[in-house]
Motif scaffolding. Structure first.
Motif, mmCIF file in Angstrom:
data_model
loop_
_atom_site.group_PDB
_atom_site.id
_atom_site.type_symbol
_atom_site.label_atom_id
_atom_site.label_comp_id
_atom_site.label_asym_id
_atom_site.label_seq_id
_atom_site.Cartn_x
_atom_site.Cartn_y
_atom_site.Cartn_z
ATOM 1 N N GLU A 23 0.139 2.545 22.207
ATOM 2 C CA GLU A 23 -0.895 3.378 21.795
ATOM 3 C C GLU A 23 -0.125 4.769 21.580
ATOM 4 N N GLU A 24 -0.433 5.553 20.714
ATOM 5 C CA GLU A 24 -0.008 6.858 20.606
ATOM 6 C C GLU A 24 -0.784 7.886 21.322
ATOM 7 N N TRP A 25 -0.227 8.852 22.098
ATOM 8 C CA TRP A 25 -1.106 9.684 22.969
ATOM 9 C C TRP A 25 -0.714 11.180 22.365
ATOM 10 N N PRO A 26 -1.508 12.057 22.062
ATOM 11 C CA PRO A 26 -1.518 13.414 21.761
ATOM 12 C C PRO A 26 -0.471 14.186 22.809
ATOM 13 N N GLU A 27 0.577 14.723 22.621
ATOM 14 C CA GLU A 27 1.645 15.495 23.551
ATOM 15 C C GLU A 27 0.899 16.311 24.337
ATOM 16 N N LYS A 28 -0.349 16.879 23.915
ATOM 17 C CA LYS A 28 -0.968 18.062 24.559
ATOM 18 C C LYS A 28 -1.804 17.379 25.864
ATOM 19 N N GLU A 29 -2.127 16.133 25.600
ATOM 20 C CA GLU A 29 -2.997 15.267 26.594
ATOM 21 C C GLU A 29 -2.233 14.531 27.375
ATOM 22 N N TRP A 30 -1.065 13.945 27.046
ATOM 23 C CA TRP A 30 0.058 13.360 27.637
ATOM 24 C C TRP A 30 0.349 14.053 28.730
ATOM 25 N N ASN A 31 0.657 15.452 28.415
ATOM 26 C CA ASN A 31 1.265 16.438 29.303
ATOM 27 C C ASN A 31 0.699 16.584 30.647
ATOM 28 N N LYS A 32 -0.802 16.433 30.309
ATOM 29 C CA LYS A 32 -1.789 16.578 31.424
ATOM 30 C C LYS A 32 -1.832 15.220 32.453
ATOM 31 N N LEU A 33 -1.192 14.441 32.195
ATOM 32 C CA LEU A 33 -1.254 13.237 33.057
ATOM 33 C C LEU A 33 -0.353 13.217 33.948
ATOM 34 N N LYS A 34 -0.815 12.581 35.139
ATOM 35 C CA LYS A 34 0.177 12.383 36.232
ATOM 36 C C LYS A 34 0.144 10.989 36.921
ATOM 37 N N ASP A 35 0.951 11.005 37.862
ATOM 38 C CA ASP A 35 0.982 9.699 38.726
ATOM 39 C C ASP A 35 -0.357 9.500 39.388
#
Length: 127
Positions: A23-35
């Motif tokens: 799945e594609e994930w918007p960079e802005k949202e991806w960069n908010k993700l953490k372990d």
């Protein structure tokens, strides 16, 4: 909010395993993700689920049986494991979570016989 990212492809770079979701994930949202620091088992789907978190979302990084050989290799060799998207998210707890599951699933009927058999076979572990 809950989202799903399914890994069907992996890539090895040196001593690092990259998990590549389809799945594609918007960079802005991806960069908010953490372990999210935990991995679960979806016995019905024969899938491990590594948790990624952000303030807005709970994200399932789904690791189906087809990528288990690569997970086994990374686990046994002590490689760093990261989710690969617009940037890398290092899964700091991959090894401890994998160890926990591999200690608990073999021979444990609570996971269902199909999951127990699949894990025992793929990771060469027994109860």
């Amino acid at each position: 909010m809950e989202h799903v990212l399914t890994v069907t492809e992996t890539k090895t770079e040196g001593n690092q395993l990259l998990l590549i979701p389809i799945e594609e994930w918007p960079e802005k949202e991806w960069n908010k993700l953490k372990d999210g620091m935990r991995m679960l088992a979806d016995s019905d789907a024969l899938t491990f689920v590594y948790v990624l978190d952000s303030d807005e979302a709970f994200v399932q990084l789904r690791l189906p049986k087809q990528v288990w050989p690569e997970l086994k290799k990374a686990y046994e060799k002590g490689w760093e494991v990261s989710a690969s998207g617009p940037s890398l998210i290092k899964l700091e707890h991959f090894h401890s979570e994998m160890e926990y599951l591999l200690d608990n699933i073999p021979g444990n009927g609570n996971y269902g016989s199909a999951m127990v058999e699949a894990v025992e076979e793929a990771f060469d572990v027994k109860a």
